[in-house]
Each structure stands twice: as structure tokens, then as C-alpha cells.
Design a protein around this motif. Structure first.
Motif, mmCIF file in Angstrom:
data_model
loop_
_atom_site.group_PDB
_atom_site.id
_atom_site.type_symbol
_atom_site.label_atom_id
_atom_site.label_comp_id
_atom_site.label_asym_id
_atom_site.label_seq_id
_atom_site.Cartn_x
_atom_site.Cartn_y
_atom_site.Cartn_z
ATOM 1 N N GLN A 121 0.769 -1.090 0.054
ATOM 2 C CA GLN A 121 0.004 -0.119 0.017
ATOM 3 C C GLN A 121 1.048 1.275 0.056
ATOM 4 O OE1 GLN A 121 -1.042 3.327 1.486
ATOM 5 N NE2 GLN A 121 -0.885 1.996 3.334
ATOM 6 N N THR A 124 0.151 6.364 1.523
ATOM 7 C CA THR A 124 0.751 6.985 2.662
ATOM 8 C C THR A 124 2.175 7.245 2.620
ATOM 9 O OG1 THR A 124 0.649 4.826 3.946
ATOM 10 C CG2 THR A 124 -0.940 6.385 4.584
ATOM 11 N N GLN A 127 2.231 10.154 0.055
ATOM 12 C CA GLN A 127 1.583 11.341 0.508
ATOM 13 C C GLN A 127 2.908 11.748 1.741
ATOM 14 O OE1 GLN A 127 -1.705 12.104 -0.035
ATOM 15 N NE2 GLN A 127 -1.373 13.926 0.920
ATOM 16 N N SER B 107 -0.923 6.221 10.991
ATOM 17 C CA SER B 107 0.030 6.994 10.094
ATOM 18 C C SER B 107 0.609 6.345 8.887
ATOM 19 C CB SER B 107 0.959 7.888 10.951
ATOM 20 O OG SER B 107 1.865 7.020 11.481
ATOM 21 N N SER B 108 0.583 4.960 8.990
ATOM 22 C CA SER B 108 1.326 4.330 8.055
ATOM 23 C C SER B 108 0.288 3.599 6.884
ATOM 24 C CB SER B 108 2.253 2.952 8.578
ATOM 25 O OG SER B 108 3.296 3.368 9.061
ATOM 26 N N PHE B 109 -0.979 3.757 7.580
ATOM 27 C CA PHE B 109 -2.033 3.050 6.350
ATOM 28 C C PHE B 109 -3.489 3.876 6.516
ATOM 29 C CE2 PHE B 109 -2.004 1.034 10.459
ATOM 30 C CZ PHE B 109 -3.426 0.735 10.865
ATOM 31 N N VAL B 110 -3.359 5.075 6.962
ATOM 32 C CA VAL B 110 -4.569 5.992 7.103
ATOM 33 C C VAL B 110 -4.273 7.225 6.709
ATOM 34 C CG1 VAL B 110 -6.419 6.743 8.492
ATOM 35 C CG2 VAL B 110 -5.460 4.623 9.070
ATOM 36 N N ILE B 111 -5.186 7.813 5.504
ATOM 37 C CA ILE B 111 -5.010 9.205 5.397
ATOM 38 C C ILE B 111 -6.432 10.013 5.697
ATOM 39 C CG2 ILE B 111 -4.628 10.704 3.476
ATOM 40 C CD1 ILE B 111 -3.155 8.744 1.989
ATOM 41 N N PHE B 119 -9.134 7.428 3.762
ATOM 42 C CA PHE B 119 -8.291 6.391 2.896
ATOM 43 C C PHE B 119 -7.963 5.599 4.433
ATOM 44 C CE2 PHE B 119 -4.458 4.085 2.008
ATOM 45 C CZ PHE B 119 -4.739 3.524 1.052
ATOM 46 N N GLN B 121 -6.241 1.620 4.792
ATOM 47 C CA GLN B 121 -5.869 0.267 4.020
ATOM 48 C C GLN B 121 -6.082 -0.653 5.369
ATOM 49 O OE1 GLN B 121 -3.712 -2.820 4.103
ATOM 50 N NE2 GLN B 121 -2.274 -1.250 4.484
ATOM 51 N N GLU B 123 -6.441 -4.284 4.580
ATOM 52 C CA GLU B 123 -5.699 -5.388 4.178
ATOM 53 C C GLU B 123 -4.887 -6.111 5.304
ATOM 54 O OE1 GLU B 123 -6.086 -3.007 2.077
ATOM 55 O OE2 GLU B 123 -6.985 -3.960 0.103
ATOM 56 N N LEU B 143 -1.505 11.968 7.848
ATOM 57 C CA LEU B 143 -1.238 12.686 6.782
ATOM 58 C C LEU B 143 -2.809 12.985 6.269
ATOM 59 C CD1 LEU B 143 1.625 10.715 5.176
ATOM 60 C CD2 LEU B 143 1.519 13.033 5.678
ATOM 61 N N ASP B 144 -2.966 14.381 5.560
ATOM 62 C CA ASP B 144 -4.239 14.546 5.291
ATOM 63 C C ASP B 144 -4.349 15.197 4.020
ATOM 64 O OD1 ASP B 144 -7.092 15.662 6.966
ATOM 65 O OD2 ASP B 144 -6.619 16.643 5.267
ATOM 66 N N VAL B 145 -5.309 14.560 2.875
ATOM 67 C CA VAL B 145 -5.069 15.236 1.693
ATOM 68 C C VAL B 145 -5.242 16.699 1.587
ATOM 69 C CG1 VAL B 145 -5.476 13.046 0.598
ATOM 70 C CG2 VAL B 145 -7.381 14.414 1.362
ATOM 71 N N PHE B 149 -1.680 17.684 7.278
ATOM 72 C CA PHE B 149 -1.618 16.607 8.505
ATOM 73 C C PHE B 149 -2.870 16.902 9.426
ATOM 74 C CE2 PHE B 149 2.613 18.745 8.612
ATOM 75 C CZ PHE B 149 2.273 19.675 9.671
#
Lengths: 264, 264
Positions: A121, A124, A127, B107-111, B119, B121, B123, B143-145, B149
Motif C-alpha cells: 500500500q 501513505t 503522501q 499514520s502508516s495506512f490511514v489518510i 483512506f 488500508q 488488508e 497525513l491529510d489530503v 496533516f
């Protein structure tokens, strides 16, 4: 902003005392943080190995052999936690130099299949790079769809990232000067190869197949094998001695440095 | 195996000394690890808050306000690293009880997008649960799109996971007995609400909109607001005092316990 990153791998034998369990080579880590700071290369992704942190625990619980019994689950977690401890030391050293290092454990966003990256994935990570952070990944105990879990080496991650992130350069910092014609630790006639082509790299990989093959590169056959895909895709790779001061700074900047340059 | 997990949130004010920066409440953490071990609930996902680890650093660098200057990047990383330290303590306490706790930094798999999960992830998280591990997540700098952040609270993560993982039960361990009719810390007439319906929860959320509204629940309006979606989707939520020995064990098992039960 140029978003083709430089990928820097720091070997476990560089940043830890390999013979002493759970012992970082703090002097090397601090100097490397300074060199990375001096190089002013951006964007940058750092990957480090496990050395004396990850390996002893992983070995005790046979994590690399995959899931065979429930008792290993605690070992899986302990292996990962040992790596978290090492990662904290690397990240903190970079932070001390004012660099926005950001620890990212592969086990949280990578799944392997028989030990090879199967799912990665990258949202992140991308980003983070775009935000201006320096992701710091590492060899880790990861989940595996076939074998339950596996050890994902920092070498495999670096090579994968170099391809996936279209790296401008892949720098592999190790504890020797590069790839030799023979093992320099045992054979005094060994000479450093300053350049390797893709064809030579593939020929070396052929040797890995043999059952009783001797690793003439001085323990670097696995690393060589990982480098084939990125080099075939046009990434320039450089293997350099990260224990010798100044090398990593020069290598990051793309300056001339003693080591083995591998190009398509 | 029943793969509908129980989600357990442990508040930052439970596992840390809120008034002392970077100080865990080790006694509480160890007792809670023992209660989690005794409860023998599987699968289980644990989420913890930041308390005196994440909040002071995040506040110093104004991380919750989003990216406004490059100097914050180091603060983003430091906030995350403070949370990694707290997570290590929680994970280690669970490992000490023989539980295969597995730290996973959001922080490694959510935005996020404007602070809300955008987002996620899942899995690796699902693979970890299926393998038999106990994922331990936490409130984190992410992180924030939109804003660069943001601070993602453990409450938001828990509520999100309860929905996404179709949790059998969502247990929120806090430092009070549950939701009150008034703030029990200042109003002696405050009574504990043993049950709340979805309609009552929505009515409370309405109060959040007001500019000068007083939080009559004793600081729990934010938490209440997060619980609306999971409760609306049929997840049973329970708010319980995790500082009182025995409560978390009972709550995890689904046994009767003093607290606020929230049901559709």
C-alpha cells in the motif's frame, strides 16, 4: 518539485554492532544522520536493515520459516518490536539533525507471498514524500498470505521502492567497499569491481540457483539478486561502504565515490 | 473461527498520567493487560489514546491545525514518535501476559481529509486478525489530503473499525463511570445514564453544533458523536470506567458492568 526520490538503504551491519544483540552502532548512526543532512537530497526515502536487533529474535522463533505454531505469534511481535526500537534510534538521530524523518513499519502496509512482496500500500508513503517528510522503512517481520508470516529484508524493500517510486538513484550502504571478484575477507587476491552491468548481475544471480555455490561476492549474492529488477528498469544502483565517513553524503549527491556502480 | 472482533478503546487518561508529560500509568497498563488476558476474547483489536504522550508535542507544533510551515514537519514526526513510545509500553505489557499484541501505527495506512478518515488500508489489519494477532492501534498524527496533516483520535479509529470490521462489541474504557446527566466533576446532582438510545445520542450530537454549548456529558460529547455511526449500524457500544479493576475484563466478555450501554 522533483518527485523522483533517492532511495538509501543502510545495512544492519552498518547501524548495529552485529555481534552484540540489540546494540546500535550509535557513532555510525549519528555520523550517517549528519551526512544525510549535509547531502540535502530531496525527496529521500531511507530503508534500514535489522542487524543485531531483528535477526536474533526472528531466528529464535523461526519467523522466516513461516507459521507452524501459535507460540510463534509472540515471537513475530517481538521481532517487529525489536525493529521498532532500532527504527526509533535511526529516526531520532535524523530528527536531531532537523530532518523530518518519519518511521513507517512495512508490517503495517505490506503483505508478502512466500516471502516476496505481494501487496504494498503506497498511498501513505507517497503522501508522506509529497508532504516533505523522509520516510524511514526497515526490514521487518510481515504477514504472508501463504506462509502466515515472513521476514521481509530491507534489500527487497529498497529494490521494490526504487522501481515503484521511479527512484533517481538507489544507494546501498554496506560494511565493505562494494562487490569483489572474490571474498575480500578470506581471499587476498580479491579485487573490487567498480562497475557491473545488468548482464553481469544476471550471471551472478544464476549462481544463486546452484545447491552448493560459493558466494564469491563476499555475502552479497542476495543483494545482487534484488538489484536486477531496478537496474533492468533503468535505476542506477551504487553499493558503497557506509562505515567510511563521507561516502554516503557523496553517493546521495551523485558524486564520485569508491564503490560498485551497477547500470543497465 | 468467529471473525467479528471486539474493539477495545483505552483512553489516554487511563493509560497515562495526564498531568505529567510522557508519563505512562504503568500500574493501570499492567492491570489492563492482565484483564485483557483473563477475558480470553478473540479476535480482539485494541486502540489507545495519546494522553500525556501525543498531546503536548502535537499542541506545541500545532499539528491539529494542519500544515502551515515546514518547521511543523519535525513536530509531526515527534508527535508520532511519542505515540510509538506509548504504544511500545502497551504492546510490551500485553506481550508480558503472553498475548500476541502487534503494534500498528495508523499514520502508516490511514489518510484523513479535513481530519476525518478518508483512506484506510485494511488488508494488513484483517490479515493480522486472521493470523491470530491482536492489533494495537492508537491515536496518531496522520497525513491529510486537504490540510497536510491532522490528529486522528483513537475514538474516531475505534468507531471506524467497529463499523468496518463489523465488531461484535465496542468497549470504550475511560476515566469516569460513563455518560452523566451533568458533569460529575463539578455538579453533585449528576446521575450516571446506564442506557442511551441512538435517538438520545443524536440529540447530544445536535448540541455539538451550538457555538457556546456546554458539554453536559463531562467532556464526552466528541466521543458520543463518534459513536453514532457504529450504533446506527447495529454495533453495541459500552462506555466503562477502565480505572476500576475488573470492569474491562467483564465488558470484554459481555458481562454486566456499571457503565453506559448504547444500543440502537
Amino acid at each position: 518539485m522533483n518527485l523522483r526520490p533517492v532511495v538509501l538503504k543502510l545495512g544492519g551491519s552498518v547501524i548495529t554492532e552485529k555481534a552484540k544483540p540489540l546494540t546500535p552502532n550509535l557513532k555510525a548512526v549519528k555520523r550517517l544522520a549528519e551526512e544525510i543532512s549535509d547531502a540535502k537530497v530531496t525527496p529521500l526515502i531511507v530503508v534500514h536493515g535489522g542487524g543485531s536487533f531483528g535477526h536474533p529474535v526472528a531466528s529464535m522463533y523461526k519467523i522466516a520459516k513461516g507459521f507452524t505454531n501459535k507460540g510463534q505469534l509472540v515471537g513475530f511481535s517481538k521481532t517487529h518490536e525489536a525493529m521498532v526500537s532500532l527504527n526509533k534510534i535511526v529516526v531520532q538521530s535524523l530528527l536531531d539533525k532537523g530532518l523530518p524523518a518519519f518511521g513507517m513499519p512495512p508490517s503495517s502496509f505490506v503483505i508478502t507471498k512466500k516471502g516476496r512482496i505481494h501487496f504494498f500500500q503506497e498511498e501513505t508513503l507517497k503522501q508522506a514524500v509529497e508532504t516533505g517528510l523522509i520516510p524511514v522503512l526497515y526490514g521487518d517481520a510481515v504477514l504472508d498470505v501463504d506462509t502466515g508470516f515472513a521476514i521481509l529484508s530491507g534489500d527487497q524493500i529498497s529494490a521494490f521502492l526504487a522501481v515503484r517510486m521511479k527512484a533517481e538513484r538507489l544507494v546501498m550502504g554496506v560494511d565493505v567497499d562494494g562487490v569483489y571478484t572474490a571474498d575480500p575477507k578470506t581471499d587476498p587476491s580479491a579485487r573490487l569491481k567498480r562497475h557491473l552491468t545488468l548482464a553481469e548481475l544476471r550471471k551472478m544471480k544464476g549462481q544463486v540457483g546452484g545447491a552448493t555455490v560459493t558466494d564469491v561476492t563476499g555475502g552479497m549474492l542476495g543483494k545482487m539478486s534484488e538489484l536486477i529488477t531496478p537496474v533492468a528498469q533503468g535505476v542506477n544502483a551504487l553499493i558503497v561502504n557506509a562505515l567510511k565517513p563521507g561516502n554516503i553524503c557523496k553517493a546521495l549527491r551523485g558524486e564520485e565515490v569508491i564503490g560498485t556502480r551497477i547500470e543497465r
